[in-house]
Design an enzyme around this catalytic site. Structure first.
Site, short mmCIF file in Angstrom:
data_model
loop_
_atom_site.label_atom_id
_atom_site.label_comp_id
_atom_site.label_asym_id
_atom_site.label_seq_id
_atom_site.Cartn_x
_atom_site.Cartn_y
_atom_site.Cartn_z
N LYS A 1 33.59 45.08 29.40
CA LYS A 1 33.34 43.60 28.86
C LYS A 1 31.75 43.38 29.27
O LYS A 1 31.33 44.02 30.05
CB LYS A 1 34.19 42.80 29.54
CG LYS A 1 34.12 42.92 31.06
CD LYS A 1 35.47 42.08 31.74
CE LYS A 1 35.56 40.68 31.27
NZ LYS A 1 36.28 39.88 32.46
N SER B 1 39.60 36.56 30.24
CA SER B 1 38.02 36.89 29.80
C SER B 1 37.85 38.40 29.07
O SER B 1 36.89 38.54 28.44
CB SER B 1 36.99 36.68 30.63
OG SER B 1 36.97 37.36 31.73
N SER C 1 42.00 37.64 33.96
CA SER C 1 41.28 37.94 32.70
C SER C 1 41.50 39.66 32.40
O SER C 1 41.11 39.82 31.11
CB SER C 1 39.78 37.86 33.36
OG SER C 1 39.34 36.61 33.28
#
Ligand SMILES: *[C@@H]1O[C@H](CO)[C@@H](O)[C@H](O)[C@H]1NC(C)=O
Ligand SMILES: *[C@@H]1O[C@H](CO)[C@@H](O)[C@H](O)[C@H]1NC(C)=O
Ligand SMILES: *[C@@H]1O[C@H](CO)[C@@H](O)[C@H](O)[C@H]1NC(C)=O
Length: 531
Positions: free
Chosen positions: A136, A211, A235
């Site tokens: 990410k 996330s 997340s």
């Protein structure tokens, strides 16, 4: 499981709160109706997976590469093609390093071909040699952007790899690019004003979670062989759940957080945050964690076999918290099937429990997440409430650098228990108490099954109306326990469902043993939009 020995205000829920809860439920129903009218189309179709190698576990891809059954370059080209095929529909992959990766894949193939090492040596020394992976956009990859979805950081380029990336590269894996996140990684829908919004591969009208949302989507769509996420409130696990893959948040302090942004400035918050693997197959979790944990790896005794018949299974179907949705019947049913299966197949002792204190999950997390540094200072140049309000107005007319949820979070900085206050200290004690309840219950052989989230992936923007539904994942971060999200097929809307599997500190291997068992029995990851 009584919590009476600790004085926690466990007063009966007030009438006012109950009424508000009912009103909220009714409003959520009405809102859902409008969301379904607004988004109620087919969504965008993604093409079927054309290459079988993308359906294999990472350890199998690695084996084939080192045994010269397929080249690393070929695997990489297949991934690149797949990413290009799905990304216009999903918008989950935000930056590539394909050229460098191709060079590294060539080197890997050359290394294998010239016979410097035998296949056995390679398996030991470089178990993921030539295997492409993604991470990410808040975990540093040298030479790529490191924005965490914050406009202020849109030009920040990482000059060093995060520790986990370096460790994986040392074992031969090849990083190929970055995936999307919410603004400052602090929300459970992946949307920001640099890269826009990511779409769920099972239905593009739905969120990918956050996330590590872009990572969840690219893994589900089989665009890279495995992924790396990070998790301070869910997340890794929410995106894994919404996208029907496996995700593991490791035991506290086992994986280095160095190179992840935002940086947690206290030991407490570092204990909440875990960087971990996101995969389509449960068998990949253990070997990946073993690398990612670096020098801490021996503490996890990952090679010690787990006798599944010796496990004790505790499970809870809902936290009954006043501000969260009731758990979806499909998810409850899936959990019951898992419990029944483990009971019948292995005569495992299972016990349904009700830890009352889990009702307080959200306030515990919200209070103990407070830091000296304010969220606002990380997403805006200006300070003060006035600046946030101005930005909210700009947001309404579509010309703010910040997302609505980023601005609302900046306001919520100032509400509730403040860092170091009496209330903050009180919630720290509640947290300690809950941790003791868990460690006493779990012991050496205990596993706790719990919903990952109350509902399958909602529509885009719908999380605004369900702000507190991530209480199921967040509380496990507060406790620092290891936890794996396990996919259990698709629910009635064709969206992935699943549960999380928690074990005691440094017993990550128990989570993996259960995850592997459930992967074999319940089918695990399912190809999206397969028809
Ligand atoms: C996606 O969701 C919409 C709205 O709920 C629904 O009409 C559509 O059939 C779904 N598409 C797929 C591929 O399941
Ligand atoms: C084999 O290939 C690797 C990677 O290109 C290289 O570093 C190494 O020197 C080569 N060894 C031999 C014996 O050619
Ligand atoms: C999630 O949030 C919605 C809206 O706040 C609520 O109606 C729903 O019951 C919540 N679900 C769970 C399981 O928390």
């Amino acid at each position: 499981m009584s919590s009476t020995e600790f004085k926690i205000k466990n007063s009966p829920i007030k009438l006012k709160v109950r009424v508000l809860h009912v009103v909220r439920l009714v409003l959520a129903r009405i809102a859902r109706f409008f969301f379904s009218l607004y988004y109620g189309t087919e969504g965008v179709k993604i093409p079927a997976i054309s290459d079988d190698i993308l359906k294999q576990p990472a350890i199998e891809v690695a084996r084939r590469i080192r045994n010269k059954e397929i080249t690393s370059v070929k695997v990489l080209q297949i991934c690149i093609k797949r990413i290009k095929d799905v990304n216009s529909a999903l918008n989950c992959f935000v930056e590539d390093r394909f050229e460098l990766a191709l060079k590294e894949a060539h080197e890997a193939d050359e290394f294998i071909r010239n016979g410097t090492k035998t296949s056995e040596q390679l398996e030991k020394e470089k178990p993921f040699l030539g295997v492409p992976f993604t991470t990410k956009d808040c975990i540093a990859v040298k030479g790529l952007h490191h924005t965490a979805g914050v406009m202020l950081r849109k030009d920040v380029v990482a000059d060093q790899d995060a520790d986990v990336i370096r460790l994986l590269q040392e074992k031969g894996a090849i990083i190929i690019g970055l995936t999307n996140v919410p603004e400052l990684c602090m929300w459970w829908e992946s949307h920001n004003h640099i890269h826009g919004r990511s779409n769920n591969p099972y239905n593009t009208t739905r969120i990918v979670g956050g996330s590590s949302g872009g990572e969840g989507a690219i893994q589900a769509a089989a665009g890279s062989i495995f992924g790396v996420g990070s998790d301070i409130g869910g997340s890794i696990r929410m995106p894994a759940f919404f996208n029907g893959i496996f995700g593991h948040k490791p035991s506290k302090f086992m994986v280095s957080n160095k190179g992840q942004y935002p940086i947690q400035d206290s030991e407490l918050l570092n204990s909440f945050l875990g960087i971990g693997p996101m995969t389509r197959h449960a068998v990949d979790l253990k070997p990946l964690l073993s690398i990612m944990a670096g020098e801490n790896s021996p503490k996890l005794k990952l090679d010690q076999p787990v006798d599944i018949t010796k496990l004790k299974i505790y499970y809870q179907l809902s936290n009954d918290a006043p501000l969260t949705d009731p758990v979806d019947p499909d998810i409850k049913m899936a959990m019951r099937r898992v419990v029944e299966y483990l009971k019948l197949q292995y005569s495992i002792k299972t016990e349904e429990i009700k830890i009352q204190l889990l009702q307080k999950s959200m306030p515990i997390w919200m209070a103990t997440m407070k830091e000296k540094t304010r969220f606002q200072s990380l997403i805006m140049k200006k300070t003060g409430v006035g600046a946030v309000l101005t930005e909210l107005v700009k947001n309404a007319i579509g010309c703010s650098d910040n997302t609505l949820i980023g601005l609302l979070t900046a306001i919520s900085d100032r509400t509730g228990a403040q860092f170091g206050s009496e209330k903050y200290k009180y919630y720290l004690k509640v947290r300690d108490h809950l941790e003791k309840i868990f460690t006493d219950m779990l012991g050496e052989n205990g596993v706790f099954l719990y919903p990952t989230h109350p509902t399958p992936a909602p529509y885009h923007n719908e999380p605004l109306l369900k702000a507190f539904n991530f209480s199921y994942t967040a509380i496990i971060n507060c406790l620092g326990l290891p936890v794996t999200t396990v996919p259990l097929g698709l629910g009635r809307e064709g969206l992935p469902i699943g549960i999380q599997v928690v074990s005691n500190h440094n017993n990550d291997r128990l989570c993996f043993a259960v995850a592997e068992e459930l992967d074999r029995t319940f089918g695990g990851w399912v190809e999206p939009q397969k028809s």
